[in-house]
Design a protein around this motif. Structure first.
Motif, PDB file in Angstrom:
ATOM      1  N   ALA A 153       0.979  -1.274   0.032  1.00 15.86           N
ATOM      2  CA  ALA A 153      -0.025  -0.073  -0.204  1.00 15.86           C
ATOM      3  C   ALA A 153       0.997   1.392   0.072  1.00 15.86           C
ATOM      4  CB  ALA A 153      -0.891  -0.127   1.213  1.00 15.86           C
ATOM      5  N   ALA A 154       2.172   1.120   0.654  1.00 10.46           N
ATOM      6  CA  ALA A 154       2.881   2.481   0.762  1.00 10.46           C
ATOM      7  C   ALA A 154       3.477   2.526  -0.705  1.00 10.46           C
ATOM      8  CB  ALA A 154       3.903   2.279   1.938  1.00 10.46           C
ATOM      9  N   ILE A 155       3.743   1.156  -1.005  1.00  7.98           N
ATOM     10  CA  ILE A 155       4.403   1.533  -2.681  1.00  7.98           C
ATOM     11  C   ILE A 155       3.363   2.112  -3.624  1.00  7.98           C
ATOM     12  CG2 ILE A 155       5.049   0.095  -4.728  1.00  7.98           C
ATOM     13  CD1 ILE A 155       7.120   0.077  -2.449  1.00  7.98           C
ATOM     14  N   ASP A 156       2.278   1.827  -3.546  1.00 10.64           N
ATOM     15  CA  ASP A 156       1.270   2.114  -4.356  1.00 10.64           C
ATOM     16  C   ASP A 156       0.903   3.780  -3.908  1.00 10.64           C
ATOM     17  OD1 ASP A 156       0.991  -0.115  -5.579  1.00 10.64           O
ATOM     18  OD2 ASP A 156      -0.783  -0.796  -4.279  1.00 10.64           O
ATOM     19  N   GLU A 157       1.106   4.059  -2.968  1.00 13.33           N
ATOM     20  CA  GLU A 157       0.667   5.431  -2.561  1.00 13.33           C
ATOM     21  C   GLU A 157       1.878   6.272  -3.149  1.00 13.33           C
ATOM     22  OE1 GLU A 157       0.011   6.094   1.838  1.00 13.33           O
ATOM     23  OE2 GLU A 157      -2.056   4.913   1.455  1.00 13.33           O
ATOM     24  N   ALA A 158       3.064   5.927  -2.804  1.00 13.83           N
ATOM     25  CA  ALA A 158       4.316   6.701  -3.425  1.00 13.83           C
ATOM     26  C   ALA A 158       4.307   6.863  -4.755  1.00 13.83           C
ATOM     27  CB  ALA A 158       5.554   6.049  -2.982  1.00 13.83           C
ATOM     28  N   SER A 159       3.522   5.789  -5.583  1.00 10.99           N
ATOM     29  CA  SER A 159       3.626   6.038  -7.074  1.00 10.99           C
ATOM     30  C   SER A 159       3.071   7.301  -7.495  1.00 10.99           C
ATOM     31  CB  SER A 159       3.179   4.791  -7.616  1.00 10.99           C
ATOM     32  OG  SER A 159       1.721   4.588  -7.417  1.00 10.99           O
ATOM     33  N   VAL A 160       2.144   7.569  -6.700  1.00 10.55           N
ATOM     34  CA  VAL A 160       1.404   9.046  -6.975  1.00 10.55           C
ATOM     35  C   VAL A 160       2.108  10.116  -7.092  1.00 10.55           C
ATOM     36  CG1 VAL A 160      -0.602  10.432  -6.233  1.00 10.55           C
ATOM     37  CG2 VAL A 160      -0.884   7.984  -5.842  1.00 10.55           C
ATOM     38  N   SER A 161       3.143  10.310  -6.141  1.00  8.55           N
ATOM     39  CA  SER A 161       3.679  11.185  -6.034  1.00  8.55           C
ATOM     40  C   SER A 161       5.244  10.879  -5.430  1.00  8.55           C
ATOM     41  CB  SER A 161       3.487  12.444  -4.881  1.00  8.55           C
ATOM     42  OG  SER A 161       4.248  13.479  -4.828  1.00  8.55           O
ATOM     43  N   PRO A 162       6.075  10.253  -6.379  1.00  6.63           N
ATOM     44  CA  PRO A 162       7.378   9.834  -6.175  1.00  6.63           C
ATOM     45  C   PRO A 162       8.318  10.414  -5.438  1.00  6.63           C
ATOM     46  CG  PRO A 162       6.822   9.112  -8.447  1.00  6.63           C
ATOM     47  CD  PRO A 162       5.822  10.249  -7.796  1.00  6.63           C
TER      48      PRO A 162
END
Length: 463
Positions: free
Chosen positions: A115-124
């Motif tokens: 989930a943290a990976i997916d959230e970071a992909s929004v604003s790397p």
């Protein structure tokens, strides 16, 4: 005086019978006690009148211990199976509870990490999202560490229990050997050995809780005891000793040697009972689960680090492994050693595929790992999720099966106890009836003596 002697023999014989009945009644609630009965024998020689042998009364031929060997053996075998099943079920229950505990669930750890990976992909480029990835990666690593440590603690506790059971087995073997010596001596002297035989059965049943045994009963009342494969444990007055073999560097080893006098041989089969259950937990559960956790941790580290290798940090610098690694592990103990790379900071996470600000190409690859089939050891062909959920599912199935087997074994043990008691246990009503029977016979024989005395006195008064 023949009539007096005959009456006296009846008095003495029935007194033995009354004492035996009293002994039975006193032990009506004694576990493992086998009731005894008196075997009367007519004494045919002694008094001749007009050439006719009138006999010499009665004597106690023997005091018999009532025990049916098949029911005794069945009780011992049922005791062994019940203890094995109960110990194995308890071990599985502890494993199921531990692996399913909320704070130790790797499923929730994996969920949070991806989930943290997916959230970071929004604003790397967000330092907050990058820090969240590090935090959840660290939490996942610590969950691996904790699950492995809890597993180790359970195995250590079982190993300590194993050592205590081995010591108990050695003590029981010594007691059985001593009983053999005493039984042989008392049998040669013509003493009653019923009580010693009851003690022997108790010791054998206690031993059967710990280990499956084969028993050969001797004419003296003693026994020879061996393992299911025929390795000697007790012969006459000599007993073997079980010794743990930890030469394989495994502190929790269940390997055993049998030392019988000067001969030392390894145990060549599962011993059954409590020892066998602990060994089965180790070989069928603890070791395979440890292997699975190590393979999962190793695969997670390898796959994540492979994706990040060659990626670009926030400052545009390209990083190669090991500088780009998110996880570090020690080969052979991956689950207990996995941790995040201590040199990484949120800025140095190599999330970019191009080095451009806002690019998170590597995050897409990391996210896909949640569904990727792994190619490492016991997790080959499985995803991280399916590997762990499969483990939980298997443990649940094994636990329910073990519970069912334990329940069935306990019922079988209770049935075996009922069958044994129906033959050997004391029945208060029966003993009360016997008491009246022997008391009446005792009084009747006293009457015979009294009548003989009156006849003798009448004869004397005739002169």
């Amino acid at each position: 005086m023949g009539m007096v002697n005959i009456g006296l023999s009846g008095v003495l014989a029935n007194r033995v019978a009354l004492n035996t009945t009293a002994q039975n009644t006193a032990n009506v609630n004694t576990p493992g006690y086998s009731r005894q009965v008196v075997n009367f024998t007519a004494t045919s020689s002694g008094n001749f009148i007009n050439g006719v042998n009138l006999g010499a009364g009665v004597e106690v031929g023997s005091v018999i211990r009532i025990a049916e060997q098949s029911s005794v053996n069945r009780l011992r075998e049922s005791t062994e199976l019940a203890q094995y099943s109960q110990t194995y079920f308890e071990g599985l229950s502890n494993l199921e509870n531990m692996l399913g505990a909320e704070g130790l669930s790797l499923t929730s750890g994996l969920n949070n990490f991806f989930a943290a990976i997916d959230e970071a992909s929004v604003s790397p480029e967000s330092l907050a999202f990058r820090q969240q990835v590090l935090t959840n990666a660290d939490a996942l690593a610590q969950q691996f560490n904790s699950v492995y440590e809890q597993l180790n603690q359970q195995e250590a506790a079982q190993s300590e229990r194993y050592g205590a059971v081995v010591a108990s087995v050695n003590s029981q073997l010594e007691s059985i050997a001593k009983l053999n010596t005493q039984l042989q001596a008392d049998a040669l002297l013509g003493k009653s050995i019923s009580g010693l035989q009851d003690s022997m059965d108790k010791h054998l049943n206690e031993l059967a809780k710990s280990v499956d045994i084969q028993v050969i009963y001797l004419d003296s009342g003693g026994v020879e005891v061996s393992t299911p494969n025929g390795q000697p444990l007790v012969i006459n007055g000599y007993s073997a000793r079980l010794e743990r073999n930890i030469t394989n560097s495994d502190p929790y080893s269940t390997d055993l040697n049998i030392q019988f006098q000067t001969m030392v041989t390894p145990v060549d089969a599962s011993l059954g009972g409590e020892l066998g259950a602990i060994e089965a937990l180790k070989t069928q559960q603890y070791e395979p689960i440890k292997t699975l956790l190590n393979d999962m941790a190793g695969a997670l580290s390898l796959e994540v680090n492979s994706v990040l290798s060659g990626g670009y940090a926030l400052d545009g610098i390209q990083l190669l492994s090991p500088d780009s690694d998110l996880f570090v592990v020690t080969a052979g103990s991956e689950a207990s050693s996995i941790a995040i790379n201590s040199t990484l900071t949120p800025e140095r996470l190599a999330f970019s595929s191009t080095g451009q600000v806002g690019d998170g190409g590597k995050l897409t690859g990391l996210s896909m790992l949640s569904q990727k089939a792994l190619t490492s050891g016991s997790v080959t062909g499985k995803t991280l999720y399916s590997a762990y959920s499969g483990l939980l599912g298997d443990i649940g199935i094994f636990t329910r099966q073990a519970e069912s087997e334990s329940t069935a074994a306990q019922i079988s043990l209770e049935d075996a106890q009922v069958i044994r008691d129906s033959v050997s246990a004391v029945n208060s009503d029966e003993e009360a009836a016997n008491m009246m029977l022997y008391l009446n016979a005792y009084e009747a024989n006293m009457k015979v003596i009294s009548t003989a005395n009156q006849m003798f006195q009448t004869l004397l008064q005739a002169f």
